[in-house]
Design a protein around this motif. Structure first.
Motif, PDB file in Angstrom:
ATOM      1  N   SER A 146      -1.825 -14.427 -11.799  1.00 59.21           N
ATOM      2  CA  SER A 146      -1.609 -15.342 -10.683  1.00 59.21           C
ATOM      3  C   SER A 146      -2.688 -15.188  -9.601  1.00 59.21           C
ATOM      4  O   SER A 146      -3.039 -16.148  -8.937  1.00 59.21           O
ATOM      5  N   LEU A 147      -3.215 -13.984  -9.458  1.00 55.26           N
ATOM      6  CA  LEU A 147      -4.200 -13.763  -8.382  1.00 55.26           C
ATOM      7  C   LEU A 147      -5.577 -14.319  -8.709  1.00 55.26           C
ATOM      8  O   LEU A 147      -6.268 -14.858  -7.853  1.00 55.26           O
ATOM      9  N   MET A 167       0.827  -1.200   0.000  1.00 57.20           N
ATOM     10  CA  MET A 167       0.000   0.000   0.000  1.00 57.20           C
ATOM     11  C   MET A 167       0.863   1.252   0.000  1.00 57.20           C
ATOM     12  O   MET A 167       1.860   1.311   0.676  1.00 57.20           O
ATOM     13  N   GLU A 225       0.601 -10.209 -12.270  1.00 57.50           N
ATOM     14  CA  GLU A 225       0.023 -10.404 -10.940  1.00 57.50           C
ATOM     15  C   GLU A 225      -1.463 -10.773 -11.048  1.00 57.50           C
ATOM     16  O   GLU A 225      -1.953 -11.654 -10.329  1.00 57.50           O
ATOM     17  N   SER A 229      -4.964  -4.911  -5.591  1.00 57.87           N
ATOM     18  CA  SER A 229      -5.341  -5.002  -4.170  1.00 57.87           C
ATOM     19  C   SER A 229      -6.799  -4.607  -3.975  1.00 57.87           C
ATOM     20  O   SER A 229      -7.520  -5.225  -3.191  1.00 57.87           O
ATOM     21  N   GLU A 277     -13.346  -9.882  -1.670  1.00 52.45           N
ATOM     22  CA  GLU A 277     -13.464 -10.333  -0.276  1.00 52.45           C
ATOM     23  C   GLU A 277     -14.702  -9.742   0.394  1.00 52.45           C
ATOM     24  O   GLU A 277     -15.238 -10.327   1.314  1.00 52.45           O
ATOM     25  N   ILE A 320      -9.058  -7.409  -5.155  1.00 54.36           N
ATOM     26  CA  ILE A 320      -9.086  -8.483  -4.138  1.00 54.36           C
ATOM     27  C   ILE A 320     -10.000  -8.068  -2.990  1.00 54.36           C
ATOM     28  O   ILE A 320     -10.818  -8.850  -2.502  1.00 54.36           O
ATOM     29  N   TYR A 321      -9.835  -6.825  -2.562  1.00 54.02           N
ATOM     30  CA  TYR A 321     -10.641  -6.322  -1.444  1.00 54.02           C
ATOM     31  C   TYR A 321     -12.138  -6.429  -1.756  1.00 54.02           C
ATOM     32  O   TYR A 321     -12.921  -6.937  -0.947  1.00 54.02           O
TER      33      TYR A 321
END
Lengths: 288, 313
Positions: free
Chosen positions: B75-76, B1, B72, B45, B52, B48-49
């Protein structure tokens, strides 16, 4: 006054002497949890929680199924990468865990909001560096007036629950620094009212036998009256509208940056708003 | 971050507020638009957040993505069910739109990495177009077999390349030249907002309805865009029209109601993009919305401000 919680290190000989006390066991890393629980069980003492003061970011913590059911206060320097945290989130959500993070970086104040919004309970620690006060009060607003349910953020939830305009509110209880509630013990049984005092060897007692009657000692009384110094020296805190909730907790930072006045005034407003909203919510018209 | 966020990109604090706002409004889809959203330093990020948080995420992208970010992403998100994360990639015909080779290569790398998650889109800004290049890309990279077809509408208050009202029929004609390929390749057309129903023949409408299972719509309404600084506006062509702050509203429904009211007010002044829209029963029955509202507003730009105040903000 109820007996204090003892915050102490993982030291088998010390633990044997602590039967009958409520214990917060301080360990450096999560890997030691199993060992700590085993020793606590062997010593037959009552464990309130494990206080893990880790040097690893949350995203690097070795969380596992074995931690389920163990109350954990996990202090980390930062959150780490979102991708690493996301991998651990399903398990973190099942743990009885609260994440502590110092608020001396903008990044951490944001991270606490992220984690709370993902359902993880968090605590803001004072830290040592300069604090972004506007972000701190903004976090309080999120914690207490956020739109959706989220993990609790301390010390704001305690403030909202316990604040009384005419009473004393101890902010430090959220991070185990409250003389009436927490006594910090070192491996030799010496104790003080905070970890900092313990580190500086400013002991309130030289052995556990002195714990009995701690609340009548001059050391405790001195702690209890310490707030008066702000008014005797007429420091910035003495005229601060946020005094009622801060009570000089951030007096050192305030001396460098008086922005905290505005922040705590805002937080006080938020707390009062939250309390008023809760009261309104609790008394529906058919319950009056 | 990163430690700080410039004002023109979305901060974490604002993202969380928007996520809370949408969650509070029972909205489970989070659409991320740009500029180019993948340029945000926290793009992966933030995705992803949002995942989630339980949102399905849809990203509008040009497909020109930094190699590290793309790697990235690969892979994520490779294990994620396709419906949880979709990329709507607006693609240009390299024969008609001059595009640097490096950009074309970057897009191909993106399609290779994210193929099954990519829903191809085509922005119609000229009348002579072919979708052959898209059919080829769909086959080559296994993209979703659906093409999102958007018309370039005028942007209120700005000058931009767009399809004029007298070009609508030609656009639809060009679109239907691709009909055999849609059928052969089993790709479905998805009409974005602002197509006027009356410019389609009955035969064309019948094909659209049959081929898309009746899912074709001829709508125009607020989709609600939210900027990094928390301003809201009804849609891209109306991006400078009646801007408000998200903080003024309690739910997505309130925003929709606010902009619906303005849309209706404009349509009282001009029912649709053509004069004949005013008395059209298809529009009155809301089967067709009378084209893009940005065209309606252009009707008033050269006259004195004699209409309702909603027209001019």
């Amino acid at each position: 006054m109820r007996p204090p919680f003892l915050v102490c290190p993982l030291q088998p000989d010390l633990l044997k002497q602590l039967q009958g006390y409520q214990i917060i066991l301080r360990i450096p890393e999560l890997e030691q949890v199993e060992q700590a629980v085993e020793q606590v069980n062997r010593a037959s003492i009552r464990l309130e929680c494990l206080y893990v003061t880790s040097r690893l970011a949350l995203g690097l913590q070795p969380v596992s199924e074995k931690l389920k059911g163990i109350p954990l206060a996990l202090r980390v320097p930062s959150m780490g990468l979102m991708r690493d945290v996301a991998i651990r989130l399903p398990l973190l959500r099942q743990l009885s865990i609260r994440v502590f993070m110092p608020m001396d970086s903008t990044e951490n104040l944001t991270s606490i909001r992220i984690l709370a919004s993902l359902g993880i309970a968090c605590t803001v620690l004072p830290g040592t560096k300069n604090i972004k006060w506007d972000l701190f009060s903004d976090l309080a607003s999120y914690a207490l007036l956020g739109l959706t349910p989220h993990g609790s953020i301390e010390p704001f939830h305690t403030l909202a629950r316990e604040y009384q305009p005419a009473g004393r509110t101890e902010l430090g209880g959220a991070w185990f620094t409250h003389p009436e509630k927490f006594i910090h013990v070192d491996s030799q049984g010496r104790f003080a009212f905070s970890q900092d005092e313990l580190d500086r060897e400013e002991f309130a007692g030289a052995g556990l036998q002195e714990l009995h009657g701690i609340f009548e000692t001059p050391a405790f009384q001195k702690h209890q009256e310490q707030w008066r110094e702000q008014f005797l020296t007429f420091g910035g805190c003495a005229t601060c509208p946020g005094w009622r909730i801060c009570r000089g907790t951030f007096s050192v930072q305030a001396a460098e940056n008086p922005e905290c006045r505005k922040a705590f005034q805002e937080i006080l407003d938020i707390v009062e708003l939250k309390q008023a909203a809760d009261v309104r919510g609790n008394h529906q018209v058919w319950q009056l | 971050m990163s430690e700080s966020t410039p004002n023109d990109i979305l901060s974490w604090e604002n993202l969380i507020y928007i996520a809370d706002f949408l969650q509070n409004s029972q909205e489970r889809m989070f659409r991320i638009l740009g500029g180019e959203p993948t340029l945000h330093p926290q793009f992966n990020s933030m995705v992803i957040y949002l995942l989630e948080r339980g949102f399905d995420v849809s990203v509008f992208t040009s497909g020109v993505i930094n190699d590290n970010v793309l790697h990235e992403m690969g892979s994520l998100f490779s294990q994620l069910p396709p419906n949880r994360l979709t990329f709507i990639c607006n693609l240009n015909d390299p024969d008609k739109t001059r595009t640097p080779i490096a950009e074309q290569e970057a897009v191909r790398r993106f399609l290779r990495t994210m193929g099954p998650r990519v829903l191809p889109g085509f922005n119609i800004y000229r009348t002579d177009f072919s979708l052959d290049f898209l059919f080829k890309l769909i086959n080559e990279f296994g993209l979703q077999r659906h093409i999102r077809l958007g018309i370039a509408h005028p942007i209120v208050g700005k000058k931009n390349l767009h399809i004029s009202l007298d070009q609508m029929e030609k656009v639809i004609h060009s679109l239907f030249l691709n009909r055999p390929m849609f059928e052969r390749m089993r790709v479905k057309p998805g009409l974005d907002c602002g197509f006027p129903m009356c410019k389609f023949s009955d035969d064309q409408l019948a094909w659209l309805m049959r081929y898309t299972g009746g899912k074709s719509e001829f709508g125009c309404g607020p989709v609600v865009d939210i900027g990094p600084d928390m301003t809201v506006w009804p849609c891209f062509p109306l991006s400078s029209f009646h801007k408000r702050s998200l903080l003024e509203f309690n739910s997505l429904r309130e925003i929709h109601e606010f902009y619906d009211h303005i849309h209706q007010a404009v349509r009282v002044e001009a029912g649709g993009i053509y004069p004949e829209c005013d008395g059209c029963w298809l529009r009155e029955d809301r089967i067709c919305f009378g084209g893009c509202l940005a065209h309606n507003l252009r009707h008033f730009k050269d006259e004195l401000p004699v209409r309702m105040k909603e027209m001019y903000q």
